[in-house]
Design a protein around this motif. Sequence first.
Motif, PDB file in Angstrom:
ATOM      1  N   ASN A 139       0.895  -1.060  -0.095  1.00 44.93           N
ATOM      2  CA  ASN A 139      -0.151  -0.115   0.056  1.00 44.93           C
ATOM      3  C   ASN A 139       0.993   1.344   0.054  1.00 44.93           C
ATOM      4  O   ASN A 139       2.100   1.362   0.039  1.00 44.93           O
ATOM      5  CB  ASN A 139      -0.927   0.213   1.290  1.00 44.93           C
ATOM      6  CG  ASN A 139      -0.146   0.308   2.381  1.00 44.93           C
ATOM      7  OD1 ASN A 139      -0.311   1.353   3.009  1.00 44.93           O
ATOM      8  ND2 ASN A 139       0.569  -0.641   2.982  1.00 44.93           N
ATOM      9  N   LEU A 147      -5.708 -12.505  -2.393  1.00 40.53           N
ATOM     10  CA  LEU A 147      -6.135 -11.175  -2.663  1.00 40.53           C
ATOM     11  C   LEU A 147      -5.289 -10.599  -3.872  1.00 40.53           C
ATOM     12  O   LEU A 147      -6.122 -10.059  -4.575  1.00 40.53           O
ATOM     13  CB  LEU A 147      -5.527 -10.499  -1.411  1.00 40.53           C
ATOM     14  CG  LEU A 147      -6.534 -10.372  -0.101  1.00 40.53           C
ATOM     15  CD1 LEU A 147      -5.774  -9.615   1.079  1.00 40.53           C
ATOM     16  CD2 LEU A 147      -7.908  -9.639  -0.473  1.00 40.53           C
ATOM     17  N   MET A 198     -16.983  -6.982  -1.153  1.00 42.77           N
ATOM     18  CA  MET A 198     -16.041  -5.864  -1.168  1.00 42.77           C
ATOM     19  C   MET A 198     -16.240  -5.096  -2.471  1.00 42.77           C
ATOM     20  O   MET A 198     -16.011  -4.014  -2.669  1.00 42.77           O
ATOM     21  CB  MET A 198     -14.597  -6.547  -1.046  1.00 42.77           C
ATOM     22  CG  MET A 198     -13.564  -5.282  -0.960  1.00 42.77           C
ATOM     23  SD  MET A 198     -11.871  -6.137  -0.300  1.00 42.77           S
ATOM     24  CE  MET A 198     -11.410  -7.246  -1.809  1.00 42.77           C
ATOM     25  N   THR A 249     -13.536  -2.529  -4.828  1.00 49.93           N
ATOM     26  CA  THR A 249     -12.955  -1.281  -3.711  1.00 49.93           C
ATOM     27  C   THR A 249     -11.535  -1.282  -4.382  1.00 49.93           C
ATOM     28  O   THR A 249     -10.881  -1.981  -4.842  1.00 49.93           O
ATOM     29  CB  THR A 249     -13.069  -1.849  -2.466  1.00 49.93           C
ATOM     30  OG1 THR A 249     -14.447  -2.309  -2.059  1.00 49.93           O
ATOM     31  CG2 THR A 249     -12.249  -0.780  -1.649  1.00 49.93           C
ATOM     32  N   ALA A 300      -8.316  -0.687   0.216  1.00 47.96           N
ATOM     33  CA  ALA A 300      -8.608  -1.850   1.007  1.00 47.96           C
ATOM     34  C   ALA A 300      -7.164  -2.089   1.695  1.00 47.96           C
ATOM     35  O   ALA A 300      -7.426  -2.774   2.808  1.00 47.96           O
ATOM     36  CB  ALA A 300      -9.069  -2.820  -0.109  1.00 47.96           C
ATOM     37  N   TYR A 318      -6.131  -0.400   5.052  1.00 50.94           N
ATOM     38  CA  TYR A 318      -7.159  -0.936   6.085  1.00 50.94           C
ATOM     39  C   TYR A 318      -6.535  -2.261   6.562  1.00 50.94           C
ATOM     40  O   TYR A 318      -6.579  -2.683   8.053  1.00 50.94           O
ATOM     41  CB  TYR A 318      -8.506  -0.884   5.846  1.00 50.94           C
ATOM     42  CG  TYR A 318      -9.432  -1.363   7.228  1.00 50.94           C
ATOM     43  CD1 TYR A 318      -9.851  -0.561   8.238  1.00 50.94           C
ATOM     44  CD2 TYR A 318      -9.550  -2.781   7.273  1.00 50.94           C
ATOM     45  CE1 TYR A 318     -10.504  -0.818   9.304  1.00 50.94           C
ATOM     46  CE2 TYR A 318     -10.241  -3.104   8.522  1.00 50.94           C
ATOM     47  CZ  TYR A 318     -10.800  -2.053   9.474  1.00 50.94           C
ATOM     48  OH  TYR A 318     -11.433  -2.654  10.611  1.00 50.94           O
ATOM     49  N   MET A 319      -6.649  -3.144   5.694  1.00 47.89           N
ATOM     50  CA  MET A 319      -6.143  -4.491   6.038  1.00 47.89           C
ATOM     51  C   MET A 319      -4.883  -4.763   6.621  1.00 47.89           C
ATOM     52  O   MET A 319      -4.577  -5.404   7.763  1.00 47.89           O
ATOM     53  CB  MET A 319      -6.084  -5.480   4.629  1.00 47.89           C
ATOM     54  CG  MET A 319      -7.765  -5.598   4.107  1.00 47.89           C
ATOM     55  SD  MET A 319      -7.708  -6.468   2.493  1.00 47.89           S
ATOM     56  CE  MET A 319      -9.280  -6.845   2.165  1.00 47.89           C
ATOM     57  N   PHE A 332     -13.612  -5.442   5.197  1.00 46.07           N
ATOM     58  CA  PHE A 332     -12.380  -5.938   5.147  1.00 46.07           C
ATOM     59  C   PHE A 332     -11.803  -6.865   6.242  1.00 46.07           C
ATOM     60  O   PHE A 332     -11.299  -8.002   5.892  1.00 46.07           O
ATOM     61  CB  PHE A 332     -11.550  -4.777   5.373  1.00 46.07           C
ATOM     62  CG  PHE A 332     -11.724  -3.727   4.396  1.00 46.07           C
ATOM     63  CD1 PHE A 332     -11.762  -3.995   2.973  1.00 46.07           C
ATOM     64  CD2 PHE A 332     -11.840  -2.419   4.558  1.00 46.07           C
ATOM     65  CE1 PHE A 332     -12.209  -2.932   1.988  1.00 46.07           C
ATOM     66  CE2 PHE A 332     -12.129  -1.126   3.603  1.00 46.07           C
ATOM     67  CZ  PHE A 332     -12.247  -1.577   2.315  1.00 46.07           C
ATOM     68  N   VAL A 372     -13.367 -10.118   4.683  1.00 45.18           N
ATOM     69  CA  VAL A 372     -12.578 -10.635   3.403  1.00 45.18           C
ATOM     70  C   VAL A 372     -11.076 -11.280   3.921  1.00 45.18           C
ATOM     71  O   VAL A 372     -10.838 -12.474   3.683  1.00 45.18           O
ATOM     72  CB  VAL A 372     -12.247  -9.641   2.593  1.00 45.18           C
ATOM     73  CG1 VAL A 372     -10.926  -9.851   1.461  1.00 45.18           C
ATOM     74  CG2 VAL A 372     -13.476  -9.024   1.785  1.00 45.18           C
TER      75      VAL A 372
END
Length: 262
Positions: free
Chosen positions: A120, A148, A172, A175, A180, A183-184, A204, A207
């Motif tokens: 991310n 994922l 989800m 998104t 995502a 946050y994950m 999330f 998921v």
Amino acid sequence: MKITIYNENRLTRQPFFKSLIAYLAQTDDVSLRQLHQVFKAEDKLDRKLDAYIAAGLIERQNRRYRNSFKIFTDEDFELSNFEKASTPQINTYDRPFFVESGSQIETLLNQSLIFQILENDINQIKLHFTTRFDFKENPTDDTVPATLANYFIKVAENLPLTAFEEGIYHIMGDTDPNYALRYMISFLLKFSKKDRVKSKPDIFVKVLEKYGLIEAINEKEYACLIDFKGESPALVQFEQADDFIVAQLKQSRRLASWIEIS
């Protein structure tokens, strides 16, 4: 000869391109007039041919057309002497390449493993996954290890989803992956300091649970199911498709999913 295309792009995904190369693979000395006769229902055929030629996929010489790429077959590789690699690596090759459909090479490629990294834009945390090479070539195959990374790639490229991924999409949707993952990853990082983490079962968290990265202990607490230590394969870039194929065929050792904190 039927042809399987790997590393597909905008041009090679076109149905006309697939029909065209199949025809050219079995027909010699093809003129433009022949193409117009065979593909008379194809709109803007000349323009599409020019695009394929400009991309180096089709060759026009002396007003005759032919495929300008090699189609790899079992005869191009010494499969009887093949040894699997003991050290996993992330092999990359950016251009489309072509393999004879139904060949042993196609089967072995599809069964070989690839190693994925999700990141991310907030921190240097990385999620590592292992899946099968053909997750895009056979996008609805439920036997391919679900990750994922597979999901985000398929949604971004508008590829069909497996039944499991359809369930993820119901939760989800499309998104933004970066949103995502912010946050994950932030949620997963909490497990680096404690064995159990309290959280509401938002989309999330659901998921992460579906993918087996966490599990519910009770209605309010979760435990982490992946490690914070693992093996990080080296990235190797290839310039030639045959070198890439040889390296990829050797990838058979599965690595456990893990979280890398730089």
